[in-house]
Design a protein around this motif. Structure first.
Motif, PDB file in Angstrom:
ATOM      1  N   LEU A   1       0.828  -1.200   0.000  1.00 24.10           N
ATOM      2  CA  LEU A   1       0.000   0.000   0.000  1.00 24.10           C
ATOM      3  C   LEU A   1       0.869   1.258   0.000  1.00 24.10           C
ATOM      4  O   LEU A   1       0.588   2.219  -0.716  1.00 24.10           O
TER       5      LEU A   1
ATOM      6  N   ALA B   1       2.104   1.749  -3.464  1.00 20.04           N
ATOM      7  CA  ALA B   1       1.032   2.241  -4.331  1.00 20.04           C
ATOM      8  C   ALA B   1       0.782   3.729  -4.089  1.00 20.04           C
ATOM      9  O   ALA B   1       0.579   4.499  -5.039  1.00 20.04           O
TER      10      ALA B   1
ATOM     11  N   GLU C   1      -8.586  -7.246   0.595  1.00 15.08           N
ATOM     12  CA  GLU C   1      -9.011  -6.393  -0.513  1.00 15.08           C
ATOM     13  C   GLU C   1     -10.501  -6.505  -0.781  1.00 15.08           C
ATOM     14  O   GLU C   1     -11.100  -5.573  -1.325  1.00 15.08           O
TER      15      GLU C   1
ATOM     16  N   LEU D   1      -5.199   0.162  -7.024  1.00 15.18           N
ATOM     17  CA  LEU D   1      -4.175  -0.846  -6.731  1.00 15.18           C
ATOM     18  C   LEU D   1      -3.853  -1.681  -7.969  1.00 15.18           C
ATOM     19  O   LEU D   1      -2.682  -1.961  -8.254  1.00 15.18           O
TER      20      LEU D   1
END
Length: 80
Positions: free
Chosen positions: A8, A11, A52, A63
């Motif tokens: 994360l 990203a 997710e 993502l």
């Protein structure tokens, strides 16, 4: 699928590079803001991973675009 906090972070950095903060107040772009909200919740609840399936489709799309364009990172459950 589980999203690791390190993935994360990567990203978020990917989207920050493509959509930097703007204006006098340096407001985050909508993409970065959405990902940062997930990151904040993970930090608050001391989570290393998050499912997710519980994320909004718009966040999953961000993502997926990061994974496709940047190739993901080692340890990301979706990395090739």
């Amino acid at each position: 699928m589980e999203l690791r906090i390190q993935a994360l972070e990567a990203a978020i950095n990917y989207w920050r590079a493509r959509q930097p903060a703007r204006g006098n107040e340096y407001a985050l772009s909508p993409a970065v803001s959405q990902l940062a909200g997930v990151y904040a919740r993970m930090i608050y609840f001391r989570q290393e991973t998050i499912a997710e399936t519980g994320l909004a489709p718009s966040i999953v799309a961000l993502l997926d675009a990061w994974r496709r364009d940047a190739g993901g990172i080692q340890g990301d459950s979706h990395a090739p």
